[in-house]
Design an enzyme around this catalytic site. Sequence first.
Site, PDB file in Angstrom:
ATOM      1  N   ARG A  24     -11.289   9.566  -4.692  1.00  0.00           N
ATOM      2  CA  ARG A  24     -10.889   8.557  -3.708  1.00  0.00           C
ATOM      3  C   ARG A  24     -10.722   7.191  -4.372  1.00  0.00           C
ATOM      4  O   ARG A  24     -10.014   6.338  -3.873  1.00  0.00           O
ATOM      5  CB  ARG A  24     -11.897   8.518  -2.542  1.00  0.00           C
ATOM      6  CG  ARG A  24     -11.415   7.688  -1.367  1.00  0.00           C
ATOM      7  CD  ARG A  24     -12.182   7.953  -0.074  1.00  0.00           C
ATOM      8  NE  ARG A  24     -11.677   7.059   0.974  1.00  0.00           N
ATOM      9  CZ  ARG A  24     -11.985   7.168   2.262  1.00  0.00           C
ATOM     10  NH1 ARG A  24     -12.772   8.122   2.687  1.00  0.00           N
ATOM     11  NH2 ARG A  24     -11.494   6.312   3.132  1.00  0.00           N
ATOM     12  N   GLU A  35       0.838  -1.211   0.000  1.00  0.00           N
ATOM     13  CA  GLU A  35       0.000   0.000   0.000  1.00  0.00           C
ATOM     14  C   GLU A  35       0.874   1.262   0.000  1.00  0.00           C
ATOM     15  O   GLU A  35       0.513   2.276  -0.593  1.00  0.00           O
ATOM     16  CB  GLU A  35      -0.956   0.009   1.208  1.00  0.00           C
ATOM     17  CG  GLU A  35      -1.859  -1.235   1.327  1.00  0.00           C
ATOM     18  CD  GLU A  35      -3.077  -1.237   0.401  1.00  0.00           C
ATOM     19  OE1 GLU A  35      -3.289  -0.257  -0.344  1.00  0.00           O
ATOM     20  OE2 GLU A  35      -3.827  -2.241   0.427  1.00  0.00           O
ATOM     21  N   LYS A  64      -3.069  10.105   1.312  1.00  0.00           N
ATOM     22  CA  LYS A  64      -4.435   9.623   1.565  1.00  0.00           C
ATOM     23  C   LYS A  64      -5.281  10.744   2.149  1.00  0.00           C
ATOM     24  O   LYS A  64      -6.430  10.932   1.764  1.00  0.00           O
ATOM     25  CB  LYS A  64      -4.438   8.386   2.479  1.00  0.00           C
ATOM     26  CG  LYS A  64      -5.873   7.882   2.705  1.00  0.00           C
ATOM     27  CD  LYS A  64      -6.015   6.438   3.036  1.00  0.00           C
ATOM     28  CE  LYS A  64      -7.507   6.079   3.123  1.00  0.00           C
ATOM     29  NZ  LYS A  64      -7.751   4.734   3.626  1.00  0.00           N
ATOM     30  N   GLU A 113     -15.952   8.809  -1.423  1.00  0.00           N
ATOM     31  CA  GLU A 113     -15.602   8.019  -2.603  1.00  0.00           C
ATOM     32  C   GLU A 113     -16.605   8.099  -3.738  1.00  0.00           C
ATOM     33  O   GLU A 113     -17.185   7.116  -4.171  1.00  0.00           O
ATOM     34  CB  GLU A 113     -15.372   6.544  -2.218  1.00  0.00           C
ATOM     35  CG  GLU A 113     -14.679   5.774  -3.338  1.00  0.00           C
ATOM     36  CD  GLU A 113     -14.095   4.437  -2.896  1.00  0.00           C
ATOM     37  OE1 GLU A 113     -13.743   4.302  -1.721  1.00  0.00           O
ATOM     38  OE2 GLU A 113     -13.983   3.563  -3.763  1.00  0.00           O
ATOM     39  N   HIS A 163      -6.567  -2.675  -7.047  1.00  0.00           N
ATOM     40  CA  HIS A 163      -7.535  -3.361  -6.190  1.00  0.00           C
ATOM     41  C   HIS A 163      -8.633  -4.083  -6.960  1.00  0.00           C
ATOM     42  O   HIS A 163      -9.224  -5.017  -6.430  1.00  0.00           O
ATOM     43  CB  HIS A 163      -8.145  -2.386  -5.181  1.00  0.00           C
ATOM     44  CG  HIS A 163      -7.240  -2.093  -4.011  1.00  0.00           C
ATOM     45  ND1 HIS A 163      -5.993  -1.528  -4.176  1.00  0.00           N
ATOM     46  CD2 HIS A 163      -7.379  -2.301  -2.681  1.00  0.00           C
ATOM     47  CE1 HIS A 163      -5.418  -1.393  -2.991  1.00  0.00           C
ATOM     48  NE2 HIS A 163      -6.237  -1.854  -2.062  1.00  0.00           N
ATOM     49  N   HIS A 210      -4.081  -9.589   1.488  1.00  0.00           N
ATOM     50  CA  HIS A 210      -4.591  -8.446   0.730  1.00  0.00           C
ATOM     51  C   HIS A 210      -3.475  -7.689  -0.014  1.00  0.00           C
ATOM     52  O   HIS A 210      -3.565  -7.461  -1.220  1.00  0.00           O
ATOM     53  CB  HIS A 210      -5.358  -7.517   1.674  1.00  0.00           C
ATOM     54  CG  HIS A 210      -5.799  -6.245   1.028  1.00  0.00           C
ATOM     55  ND1 HIS A 210      -6.832  -6.206   0.116  1.00  0.00           N
ATOM     56  CD2 HIS A 210      -5.327  -4.974   1.111  1.00  0.00           C
ATOM     57  CE1 HIS A 210      -6.988  -4.963  -0.309  1.00  0.00           C
ATOM     58  NE2 HIS A 210      -6.088  -4.191   0.280  1.00  0.00           N
ATOM     59  N   HIS A 219      -8.721  -7.590  -5.602  1.00  0.00           N
ATOM     60  CA  HIS A 219      -9.868  -8.163  -4.884  1.00  0.00           C
ATOM     61  C   HIS A 219     -10.302  -9.479  -5.509  1.00  0.00           C
ATOM     62  O   HIS A 219     -10.688 -10.416  -4.812  1.00  0.00           O
ATOM     63  CB  HIS A 219     -11.043  -7.179  -4.887  1.00  0.00           C
ATOM     64  CG  HIS A 219     -10.874  -6.058  -3.900  1.00  0.00           C
ATOM     65  ND1 HIS A 219     -11.395  -4.799  -4.117  1.00  0.00           N
ATOM     66  CD2 HIS A 219     -10.247  -6.011  -2.712  1.00  0.00           C
ATOM     67  CE1 HIS A 219     -11.077  -4.012  -3.090  1.00  0.00           C
ATOM     68  NE2 HIS A 219     -10.378  -4.725  -2.224  1.00  0.00           N
TER      69      HIS A 219
HETATM   70  N1  LIG Z   1     -10.966   1.246   6.761  1.00  0.00           N
HETATM   71  C1  LIG Z   1     -10.222   1.287   5.677  1.00  0.00           C
HETATM   72  O1  LIG Z   1     -10.138   2.300   4.974  1.00  0.00           O
HETATM   73  C2  LIG Z   1      -9.419   0.075   5.313  1.00  0.00           C
HETATM   74  C3  LIG Z   1      -8.420   0.170   4.339  1.00  0.00           C
HETATM   75  C4  LIG Z   1      -7.653  -0.959   4.078  1.00  0.00           C
HETATM   76  C5  LIG Z   1      -7.887  -2.137   4.762  1.00  0.00           C
HETATM   77  N2  LIG Z   1      -8.872  -2.189   5.695  1.00  0.00           N
HETATM   78  C6  LIG Z   1      -9.111  -3.420   6.459  1.00  0.00           C
HETATM   79  O2  LIG Z   1      -7.961  -3.661   7.250  1.00  0.00           O
HETATM   80  C7  LIG Z   1      -7.900  -5.061   7.520  1.00  0.00           C
HETATM   81  C8  LIG Z   1      -6.483  -5.530   7.316  1.00  0.00           C
HETATM   82  O3  LIG Z   1      -5.649  -4.833   8.211  1.00  0.00           O
HETATM   83  P1  LIG Z   1      -4.257  -5.464   8.689  1.00  0.00           P
HETATM   84  O4  LIG Z   1      -3.498  -5.900   7.520  1.00  0.00           O
HETATM   85  O5  LIG Z   1      -3.664  -4.520   9.656  1.00  0.00           O
HETATM   86  O6  LIG Z   1      -4.762  -6.810   9.391  1.00  0.00           O
HETATM   87  P2  LIG Z   1      -4.872  -7.259  10.915  1.00  0.00           P
HETATM   88  O7  LIG Z   1      -5.540  -6.242  11.740  1.00  0.00           O
HETATM   89  O8  LIG Z   1      -5.452  -8.610  10.893  1.00  0.00           O
HETATM   90  O9  LIG Z   1      -3.345  -7.349  11.353  1.00  0.00           O
HETATM   91  C9  LIG Z   1      -2.511  -8.281  10.728  1.00  0.00           C
HETATM   92  C10 LIG Z   1      -1.896  -9.239  11.753  1.00  0.00           C
HETATM   93  O10 LIG Z   1      -0.830  -8.570  12.422  1.00  0.00           O
HETATM   94  C11 LIG Z   1      -1.030  -8.608  13.827  1.00  0.00           C
HETATM   95  N3  LIG Z   1      -0.450  -7.358  14.325  1.00  0.00           N
HETATM   96  C12 LIG Z   1      -0.852  -6.095  14.062  1.00  0.00           C
HETATM   97  N4  LIG Z   1       0.015  -5.222  14.591  1.00  0.00           N
HETATM   98  C13 LIG Z   1       0.985  -5.939  15.203  1.00  0.00           C
HETATM   99  C14 LIG Z   1       2.164  -5.600  15.907  1.00  0.00           C
HETATM  100  N5  LIG Z   1       2.578  -4.343  16.034  1.00  0.00           N
HETATM  101  N6  LIG Z   1       2.903  -6.597  16.431  1.00  0.00           N
HETATM  102  C15 LIG Z   1       2.535  -7.907  16.259  1.00  0.00           C
HETATM  103  N7  LIG Z   1       1.448  -8.286  15.580  1.00  0.00           N
HETATM  104  C16 LIG Z   1       0.681  -7.307  15.054  1.00  0.00           C
HETATM  105  C17 LIG Z   1      -2.501  -8.786  14.024  1.00  0.00           C
HETATM  106  O11 LIG Z   1      -2.784  -9.376  15.253  1.00  0.00           O
HETATM  107  C18 LIG Z   1      -2.855  -9.692  12.846  1.00  0.00           C
HETATM  108  O12 LIG Z   1      -2.553 -11.021  13.174  1.00  0.00           O
HETATM  109  C19 LIG Z   1      -8.898  -5.747   6.603  1.00  0.00           C
HETATM  110  O13 LIG Z   1     -10.016  -6.118   7.357  1.00  0.00           O
HETATM  111  C20 LIG Z   1      -9.278  -4.640   5.623  1.00  0.00           C
HETATM  112  O14 LIG Z   1     -10.598  -4.762   5.147  1.00  0.00           O
HETATM  113  C21 LIG Z   1      -9.630  -1.106   5.977  1.00  0.00           C
HETATM  114 ZN   LIG Z   2      -5.782  -2.146  -0.014  1.00  0.00          ZN
END
Ligand SMILES: NC(=O)c1ccc[n+]([C@@H]2O[C@H](COP(=O)([O-])OP(=O)(O)OC[C@H]3O[C@@H](n4cnc5c(N)ncnc54)[C@H](O)[C@@H]3O)[C@@H](O)[C@H]2O)c1
Ligand SMILES: [Zn+2]
Length: 388
Positions: free
Chosen positions: A257, A201, A243, A253, A264, A282, A268
């Site tokens: 946006r 990203e 962003k 969006e 994606h 992802h 996706h």
């Molecule tokens: N709201 C938005 O605009 C937006 C944008 C992109 C993605 N998302 C969402 O975000 C999610 C993915 O986020 P992600 O990749 O952070 O996944 P996640 O929250 O599952 O974190 C990934 C893994 O890393 C672990 N983790 C996180 N921080 C850590 C740290 N500092 N130390 C050790 N372990 C750690 C978590 O426990 C998890 O196992 C998806 O659900 C996606 O849909 C939302």
């Molecule tokens: Zn993304």
Amino acid sequence: MNAQPAEQLTPDDEQQVRTVRVALGQRSYDILIGPGLIAGAGRLVAERLAPRTCGIVTDANVAKHHLQPLEASLSAAGLECRSVVLPAGEATKCFAELQGLSEQLLAMGLERRDAVVALGGGVIGDLAGFAAAILRRGMRFVQVPTSLLAQVDSSVGGKTGINTPQGKNLVGAFHQPSLVLADAEALATLPPRELRTGYAEVAKYGLLGDATFFAWLEANRPAIFAGDGSARAEAIEVSCRMKAAIVARDETETGDRMLLNLGHTFGHALEAWAGYSDRLLHGEAVAIGMCLAFEMSEELGLAPGGTAARVASHLREAGLPTRVADVPGRGQDRPTVEELLALMAQDKKVSAGRMTFILAHGIGEAFITRDVEPARLAAFLDRRCREA
Ligand SMILES: NC(=O)c1ccc[n+]([C@@H]2O[C@H](COP(=O)([O-])OP(=O)(O)OC[C@H]3O[C@@H](n4cnc5c(N)ncnc54)[C@H](O)[C@@H]3O)[C@@H](O)[C@H]2O)c1
Ligand SMILES: [Zn+2]
């Protein structure tokens, strides 16, 4: 001996903190990026929000490393705090967990002036943010993102929500946080594969709108992966700035946006094909998707020759997959063009039967288009799916 009270940033850390403002009128807020922000959260939250109680929401992985320092800092600043620790993983973003979490936060006696604090990756940020959006018709919330993806993407912009059996993120709300504390030091405990997926990203921001940043990433990727704090903070800051600027122009969006969806539409579809599993995360799907978007731009004569190869080589050096054939699988277990097209057609970015694509005139020059001939798309994807 550390003479500093626990809730304060050390003067050293304070000097290194960077601020990105998300300009959304009355809903404007700051993203603070730097070292020491979890240990220094107490005073920042107390001064800026003055809640009485903080309801911290986190997951079991993050809690192990970062919950105690956050609780200590908030308590030392005179804030009452209670914590909810949820299971880690995407499955937590569901109605059942939302219900349990909402009830626990209400049972803490949180009132509207109090704050929900999301400590974790995008899963926790999306779920806790959505709980904050609906509890008492809208509570303030603070994002303390701990994954790289959350620091550069999900904690910024106010999209919150959960998944349902019908699809990802189909139930949710726009609800902006009041403050984001992105502690770059928290990334030290993040598993390497999660760091790489978040990096996809980061690269996306350069690819979609800032060629200078992309060139900077090409030079600084090794430092970022080696844990250099200032290179990490710089990458997070530039990403958040981009962003934030896009969100300020188009909060919900309807236009610009959509540029953030570079890679994606393809991504996706690949992610869905792999069943949203560990097989393809992802950011890995997005890395392949971005390569496809640049290859297609080149094939359509929109981007100069060599652009797609430069994109792929950077992502490959970052340890990310770049081709459909890189999706790990057994033998013939590969997506077909028919499967991918069907999944792409289900994507919510389809309007009036035409798919929206983010293509590019070059690195840092992405644009939104609905003018991709379905037959050309099918032929292009078919070749990519058959590649060995
Ligand atoms: N709201 C938005 O605009 C937006 C944008 C992109 C993605 N998302 C969402 O975000 C999610 C993915 O986020 P992600 O990749 O952070 O996944 P996640 O929250 O599952 O974190 C990934 C893994 O890393 C672990 N983790 C996180 N921080 C850590 C740290 N500092 N130390 C050790 N372990 C750690 C978590 O426990 C998890 O196992 C998806 O659900 C996606 O849909 C939302
Ligand atoms: Zn993304």
